[in-house]
Design a protein around this motif. Structure first.
Motif, mmCIF file in Angstrom:
data_model
loop_
_atom_site.group_PDB
_atom_site.id
_atom_site.type_symbol
_atom_site.label_atom_id
_atom_site.label_comp_id
_atom_site.label_asym_id
_atom_site.label_seq_id
_atom_site.Cartn_x
_atom_site.Cartn_y
_atom_site.Cartn_z
ATOM 1 N N PHE A 2 -5.626 9.706 -17.973
ATOM 2 C CA PHE A 2 -6.611 9.066 -17.122
ATOM 3 C C PHE A 2 -7.632 8.335 -17.989
ATOM 4 C CE2 PHE A 2 -5.881 12.540 -13.763
ATOM 5 C CZ PHE A 2 -4.850 11.796 -13.209
ATOM 6 N N ASN A 3 -8.184 7.259 -17.453
ATOM 7 C CA ASN A 3 -9.255 6.542 -18.132
ATOM 8 C C ASN A 3 -10.545 7.324 -17.940
ATOM 9 O OD1 ASN A 3 -10.993 4.755 -19.329
ATOM 10 N ND2 ASN A 3 -10.624 3.069 -17.906
ATOM 11 N N VAL A 4 -11.152 7.731 -19.043
ATOM 12 C CA VAL A 4 -12.350 8.555 -18.951
ATOM 13 C C VAL A 4 -13.516 7.789 -18.338
ATOM 14 C CG1 VAL A 4 -13.262 7.959 -21.223
ATOM 15 C CG2 VAL A 4 -13.734 10.218 -20.261
ATOM 16 N N LEU A 5 -13.461 6.453 -18.387
ATOM 17 C CA LEU A 5 -14.512 5.641 -17.772
ATOM 18 C C LEU A 5 -14.269 5.418 -16.283
ATOM 19 C CD1 LEU A 5 -14.998 2.968 -20.582
ATOM 20 C CD2 LEU A 5 -16.285 5.076 -20.214
ATOM 21 N N ARG A 16 -20.420 9.039 -11.556
ATOM 22 C CA ARG A 16 -19.688 9.665 -12.656
ATOM 23 C C ARG A 16 -20.295 9.358 -14.026
ATOM 24 N NH1 ARG A 16 -14.117 6.846 -11.056
ATOM 25 N NH2 ARG A 16 -15.626 5.139 -11.055
ATOM 26 N N ALA A 17 -21.341 8.540 -14.062
ATOM 27 C CA ALA A 17 -21.868 8.073 -15.351
ATOM 28 C C ALA A 17 -22.323 9.223 -16.239
ATOM 29 C CB ALA A 17 -23.016 7.089 -15.116
ATOM 30 N N ARG A 29 -20.682 10.430 -19.821
ATOM 31 C CA ARG A 29 -21.463 10.510 -21.060
ATOM 32 C C ARG A 29 -21.290 11.874 -21.727
ATOM 33 N NH1 ARG A 29 -25.897 12.670 -22.808
ATOM 34 N NH2 ARG A 29 -26.307 13.637 -20.779
ATOM 35 N N ARG A 30 -21.348 12.941 -20.949
ATOM 36 C CA ARG A 30 -21.190 14.284 -21.514
ATOM 37 C C ARG A 30 -19.788 14.500 -22.067
ATOM 38 N NH1 ARG A 30 -23.228 18.610 -17.235
ATOM 39 N NH2 ARG A 30 -22.444 19.943 -18.926
ATOM 40 N N GLU A 75 -16.219 15.094 -26.684
ATOM 41 C CA GLU A 75 -14.986 14.735 -27.398
ATOM 42 C C GLU A 75 -15.300 14.289 -28.816
ATOM 43 O OE1 GLU A 75 -10.909 12.260 -26.460
ATOM 44 O OE2 GLU A 75 -12.800 11.469 -25.723
ATOM 45 N N GLN A 76 -16.404 13.573 -28.984
ATOM 46 C CA GLN A 76 -16.796 13.147 -30.329
ATOM 47 C C GLN A 76 -17.086 14.345 -31.223
ATOM 48 O OE1 GLN A 76 -20.261 10.662 -30.376
ATOM 49 N NE2 GLN A 76 -20.020 10.087 -32.504
#
Length: 293
Positions: free
Chosen positions: A76-79, A139-140, A144-145, A150-151
């Motif tokens: 899925f696209n995380v955005l 969902r913004a 972001r979280r 993930e980073q």
């Protein structure tokens, strides 16, 4: 295991059996040992409680880790997260862990409530933000979280991949019984020459200089200048110092002579004039010019 005797009698029968069934000569490899006795075949009436073994197919570090796993596993696209499908899968997993571990499911339930809230907000009419006119995406904050988590997770994996002492390698230790003998270096001609040059440099730094004090009077030079200008109407600036220079006077005498000229100009006894820019500079007595005028 079902037996006609009670649990205590069964335990005593296993510890001290009436008939020794252990063969005198062992030709096969024992599968296990029970109270020190080898077992060469699996018991037919072995009973294993339902909660004795528990298998976890996937382990997660928290709600964000589970949510990120569900998104990445299905590409899925995380955005642009499909909230309905992701929420359904997330709730299914939470229901499984809630049955086995209620305390562990508590923190997952908080994320589940957040997902349901986002899903319900997306069903409401679209509302534009007050600033730039863009549409507010419920969902913004979640995106972001997830990206920040993930980073940090990728950074932790890179750090964990680095070689670690005790896990990937061991520190080598060796003891060498050596006898160290100090060998004095040989002194050649170049070493002596360099040492002598260093001594000469130090001797020059420590040389003594005697400074003598020369008595120079600004007033005497002022009187000398007034006498020279009394016999002439104008005198060029450089000519005023030419006499001292021709006599071979040191720089200090010339400087004092210049200071005397400045002192006469400050006391309005001497005028310094110039016909035009970059023209020769002349000096003359101030009271003589006033008398002529």
């Amino acid at each position: 295991m079902t037996t006609a005797q009670g649990p205590d009698n069964s335990l005593d029968a296993l510890v001290k059996p009436e008939i020794d069934t252990t063969p005198d000569v062992v030709d096969a490899v024992a599968l296990a040992r029970l109270y020190g006795e080898p077992l060469f075949s699996m018991p037919q009436d072995l009973y294993i409680p339902p909660d004795a073994l528990e298998v976890f197919l996937e382990t997660f570090q928290g709600p964000l880790d589970l949510l990120l796993y569900l998104i990445r596993k299905q590409n899925f696209n995380v955005l642009d997260i499909p909230m309905a499908e992701v929420t359904q899968q997330y709730l299914s997993y939470v229901e499984q862990i809630r049955i086995h571990n209620l305390e562990l499911a508590a923190e997952y339930l908080l994320m589940a409530a957040m997902l349901i809230e986002i899903k319900s907000r997306m069903l409401l009419p679209v509302k534009k933000s007050d600033g730039d006119g863009e549409v507010d995406d419920p969902r913004a904050e979640l995106v972001r979280r997830l990206l920040e988590y993930e980073q940090m997770k990728l950074a932790a994996q890179k750090l964990d991949a680095l070689p670690q002492l005790g896990r990937d390698f061991e520190r080598a230790q060796a003891f060498a019984d050596l006898q160290v003998e100090k060998i004095l270096p040989e002194v050649n001609v170049d070493d002596l020459r360099q040492a002598w040059i260093d001594i000469l440099k130090r001797a020059k730094l420590n040389a003594h200089h005697h400074i003598t004090r020369e008595q120079l009077s600004v007033r005497d030079h002022m009187t000398h200048i007034l006498r020279r200008l009394s016999n002439t109407r104008f005198m060029e600036f450089s000519e005023l110092f030419l006499e001292r220079i021709q006599e071979g006077a040191p720089v200090a005498v010339v400087v004092v002579h210049f200071l005397a000229m400045l002192e006469l100009s400050r006391e309005a006894l001497l005028e310094i004039t110039q016909a035009e820019p970059y023209a020769p500079i002349y000096v003359r007595l101030a009271y003589t010019s006033r008398g002529e005028n």
